[in-house]
Motif scaffolding. Structure first.
Motif, short mmCIF file in Angstrom:
data_model
loop_
_atom_site.label_atom_id
_atom_site.label_comp_id
_atom_site.label_asym_id
_atom_site.label_seq_id
_atom_site.Cartn_x
_atom_site.Cartn_y
_atom_site.Cartn_z
N CYS A 354 0.81 -1.23 0.00
CA CYS A 354 0.00 0.00 0.00
C CYS A 354 0.84 1.27 0.00
CB CYS A 354 -0.91 0.01 1.22
SG CYS A 354 -0.02 0.23 2.78
N ARG A 355 2.01 1.24 0.55
CA ARG A 355 2.91 2.40 0.74
C ARG A 355 2.24 3.50 1.53
NH1 ARG A 355 7.43 1.46 -2.90
NH2 ARG A 355 8.35 3.36 -2.07
N SER A 356 1.31 3.14 2.40
CA SER A 356 0.68 4.17 3.22
C SER A 356 0.41 3.67 4.63
CB SER A 356 -0.61 4.65 2.56
OG SER A 356 -1.32 3.58 2.04
N GLY A 357 1.23 2.75 5.10
CA GLY A 357 1.14 2.32 6.49
C GLY A 357 -0.04 1.42 6.81
N GLU A 358 -0.78 0.98 5.78
CA GLU A 358 -2.02 0.28 6.07
C GLU A 358 -1.91 -1.24 5.99
OE1 GLU A 358 -6.36 1.25 4.41
OE2 GLU A 358 -5.23 -0.11 3.14
N CYS A 359 -1.21 -1.76 4.97
CA CYS A 359 -1.25 -3.21 4.74
C CYS A 359 -0.36 -3.99 5.71
CB CYS A 359 -0.85 -3.53 3.30
SG CYS A 359 0.92 -3.30 2.95
N GLY A 360 0.68 -3.36 6.25
CA GLY A 360 1.56 -4.01 7.21
C GLY A 360 2.64 -4.88 6.58
N PHE A 361 2.69 -4.98 5.25
CA PHE A 361 3.67 -5.87 4.62
C PHE A 361 5.12 -5.44 4.86
CE2 PHE A 361 0.08 -7.72 2.57
CZ PHE A 361 0.48 -9.01 2.31
N CYS A 362 5.37 -4.14 5.00
CA CYS A 362 6.76 -3.69 5.16
C CYS A 362 7.18 -3.61 6.64
CB CYS A 362 6.96 -2.33 4.49
SG CYS A 362 6.05 -0.99 5.27
N ARG A 363 6.31 -4.01 7.54
CA ARG A 363 6.55 -3.89 8.99
C ARG A 363 7.98 -4.32 9.37
NH1 ARG A 363 5.74 -7.87 12.85
NH2 ARG A 363 5.10 -7.19 14.92
N SER A 364 8.70 -3.42 10.04
CA SER A 364 10.11 -3.65 10.37
C SER A 364 10.36 -3.30 11.83
CB SER A 364 10.99 -2.76 9.48
OG SER A 364 10.79 -3.09 8.13
N LEU A 365 11.55 -3.67 12.29
CA LEU A 365 11.88 -3.41 13.70
C LEU A 365 12.95 -2.33 13.81
CD1 LEU A 365 11.48 -4.26 16.68
CD2 LEU A 365 13.26 -5.97 16.33
N LEU A 366 12.67 -1.34 14.61
CA LEU A 366 13.63 -0.26 14.83
C LEU A 366 14.49 -0.64 16.03
CD1 LEU A 366 14.51 2.64 14.10
CD2 LEU A 366 12.78 3.48 15.68
N ILE A 367 15.78 -0.89 15.76
CA ILE A 367 16.69 -1.32 16.84
C ILE A 367 17.28 -0.08 17.52
CG2 ILE A 367 18.83 -2.58 17.36
CD1 ILE A 367 16.93 -4.50 16.25
N ASP A 368 17.61 0.89 16.70
CA ASP A 368 18.28 2.08 17.27
C ASP A 368 17.97 3.29 16.40
OD1 ASP A 368 19.78 3.38 19.13
OD2 ASP A 368 21.68 3.04 18.06
N GLY A 369 17.88 4.46 17.02
CA GLY A 369 17.64 5.69 16.28
C GLY A 369 16.17 6.10 16.33
N LYS A 370 15.87 7.18 15.60
CA LYS A 370 14.50 7.71 15.64
C LYS A 370 13.97 7.93 14.23
CE LYS A 370 14.39 10.21 19.95
NZ LYS A 370 14.67 11.46 20.58
N VAL A 371 12.68 7.68 14.07
CA VAL A 371 12.03 7.99 12.79
C VAL A 371 10.86 8.92 13.08
CG1 VAL A 371 12.64 5.90 11.51
CG2 VAL A 371 10.61 5.87 12.97
N TYR A 372 10.52 9.76 12.08
CA TYR A 372 9.30 10.56 12.16
C TYR A 372 8.22 9.75 11.46
CZ TYR A 372 5.73 13.97 11.04
OH TYR A 372 4.52 14.61 10.90
N ILE A 373 7.12 9.49 12.15
CA ILE A 373 6.05 8.70 11.52
C ILE A 373 4.92 9.65 11.13
CG2 ILE A 373 4.40 6.84 11.84
CD1 ILE A 373 6.49 5.44 13.52
N ASN A 374 4.65 9.65 9.85
CA ASN A 374 3.61 10.52 9.33
C ASN A 374 2.28 10.14 9.99
OD1 ASN A 374 1.43 11.01 7.64
ND2 ASN A 374 2.28 9.82 5.97
N PRO A 375 1.65 11.09 10.73
CA PRO A 375 0.48 10.73 11.55
C PRO A 375 -0.72 10.23 10.76
CG PRO A 375 0.85 13.12 11.57
CD PRO A 375 2.01 12.50 10.85
N VAL A 376 -0.90 10.69 9.50
CA VAL A 376 -2.08 10.22 8.75
C VAL A 376 -1.92 8.78 8.26
CG1 VAL A 376 -2.85 12.51 7.99
CG2 VAL A 376 -1.33 11.20 6.53
N SER A 377 -0.69 8.28 8.30
CA SER A 377 -0.48 6.89 7.83
C SER A 377 0.01 5.99 8.96
CB SER A 377 0.56 6.88 6.70
OG SER A 377 0.21 7.75 5.68
N ASP A 378 -0.23 6.41 10.19
CA ASP A 378 0.24 5.59 11.31
C ASP A 378 -0.86 4.61 11.72
OD1 ASP A 378 1.50 4.49 13.40
OD2 ASP A 378 1.66 6.31 14.62
N TRP A 379 -0.85 3.45 11.11
CA TRP A 379 -1.87 2.44 11.39
C TRP A 379 -1.29 1.32 12.26
CZ3 TRP A 379 -6.54 4.01 10.09
CH2 TRP A 379 -6.68 4.91 9.04
#
Ligand code: FES
Length: 409
Positions: A354-379
């Motif tokens: 989907c490339r919009s945070g919805e399908c969950g196929f790209c779900r990954s684990l953040l081990i270290d560091g910070k990301v900004y998560i676009n609030p409209v696509s934070d599912w």
């Protein structure tokens, strides 16, 4: 013969006899086990059906290309005869295909709504309608390279933007902007061929008369099926010559003029800027949230338009350590591009649809560091938030990162 008798034993006879019949269920099942062959079952019809409905990949070929407007084309896709895709997966009107395309050596995915009817899939084709974007990385490539005979790889049908009779009211109000009309063409066709038992009123916003996609087709559908399909064009340009159009934007007043909001389910599909406007207008109608459904719109065009994105990192490129399977790689990640884009640039291709945070196929684990998560696509689910899982398609690096990504299959 014995099986027939066993079936007869549990037909409804009377309360008491039925109760006794139940006592035979277990012994009868035991007998069937004893009679059964000890050879392993080689075919599983349920799994076979699941694979037909949800193939991981479909190998397609462009069979026909039709110009819809000066910037929109419809591509008719049929199974590639040189592949093992022999039939197309059935779908629900409103779903999309995620296309995998190699552009300048980089493999990328993009979701495109299917614009044909589900029954067309049974006839052997899908249609997708693509609008050329200004500076669009993929659409530029498609316009220059896709011809009749070009081979295309897609996912199975995906997404949740469809009419669900157990949840939705039969009167659908579609609010579309630009190429957001494509899933509604599929719904309208499905309504007409009785695949979908609903009615559609479509409010379609375009910036110019020339940009209207499917103008004549929808007029024809409306003329032939007036009790099922209605379309209202809303144009934001200064001069409007088409009859019966509204001028301006799809506002609360326009919605109320053509629809009965409490008796309708709203489906919204269009560019990000339209969502912001329409959502504010729908809010004024005080509708229950369950009556409003919106399509995921792919990655946001410009993350800098989000007020809480940390602007001080906008010019930066970070280092990203990526673990995928047994290998580990360090790649650059630009702050204003999603983590998924950084991975694709580095030829690391986790699954994505989907490339919009919805399908969950790209779900990954953040081990270290910070990301900004676009609030409209934070599912993300609550558990994922707690344990640092994130969706690279909806996340932007704002420090150096270390992540683990899934492998494509
Ligand atoms: S591609 Fe669907 S959640 Fe990332």
């Amino acid at each position: 013969m014995n099986e027939e008798k066993e079936k007869l034993d549990i037909t409804i006879k009377s309360n008491t006899r039925d109760l006794f019949a139940f006592t035979k269920l277990v012994p009868n099942r035991k007998k069937r086990f004893e009679r059964a062959s000890s050879d392993p079952i080689t075919k599983d019809p349920m799994n076979e059906l699941a694979v037909r409905l949800h193939p991981n990949r479909q190998y397609l070929v462009i069979n026909e290309i039709k110009d819809e407007t000066k910037s929109a084309k419809t591509f008719k896709l049929t199974p590639d005869p040189d592949s093992n895709t022999k039939e197309l997966a059935y779908f629900r009107a409103g779903q999309y295909l995620s296309l995998k395309v190699q552009v300048n050596g980089v493999m990328i995915t993009r979701p495109y709504s299917i614009s044909s009817s589900p029954s067309d899939a049974l006839k052997g084709f899908y249609e997708i309608t693509i609008r050329k974007e200004e500076q669009g990385f993929l659409t530029e490539y498609i316009w220059n390279n896709w011809r009749k005979g070009t081979k295309v790889v897609s996912s199975g049908p995906e997404g949740y933007f469809y009419f669900e009779p157990l949840r939705d009211l039969k009167q659908i109000v579609g609010i579309a902007g630009g190429s957001g009309i494509t899933p509604f063409r599929s719904m309208a066709k499905a309504i007409i061929d009785d695949t979908l038992n609903a009615k559609l009123t479509l409010l379609y916003g375009s910036s110019d008369e020339e940009d209207i996609i499917f103008y004549h087709e929808f007029k024809e559908m409306e003329k032939n099926y007036p009790s099922k399909i209605k379309i209202v064009h809303v144009l934001s340009c200064d001069v409007v010559s088409l009859e019966g159009c509204e001028q301006g934007f799809i506002s609360k007043d326009i919605i109320e003029k053509y629809c009965n909001p409490p008796s309708s389910t709203f489906f919204v599909c269009g560019p990000q800027i339209m969502y912001e406007f329409v959502e504010a207008e729908l809010k004024k109608l005080n509708l229950p949230t369950k009556l409003i459904r919106r399509e995921a719109f792919g990655e946001v065009k410009d993350i800098l338009t989000f007020p809480d994105f940390p602007k001080e990192v906008a010019e930066k490129t970070f280092k990203m350590k990526v673990q995928i399977g047994n290998s580990c790689k360090e790649v650059p990640a630009i702050a204003t591009e999603s983590v998924l884009v950084a991975l694709e640039r580095a030829h690391i291709n986790p699954p994505s649809k989907c490339r919009s945070g919805e399908c969950g196929f790209c779900r990954s684990l953040l081990i270290d560091g910070k990301v900004y998560i676009n609030p409209v696509s934070d599912w993300r689910k609550g558990g994922d938030k707690r344990f640092n899982y994130f969706h690279p398609c909806a996340s932007y690096p704002i420090t150096d990162l270390e992540i683990i990504v899934p492998r494509d299959f």
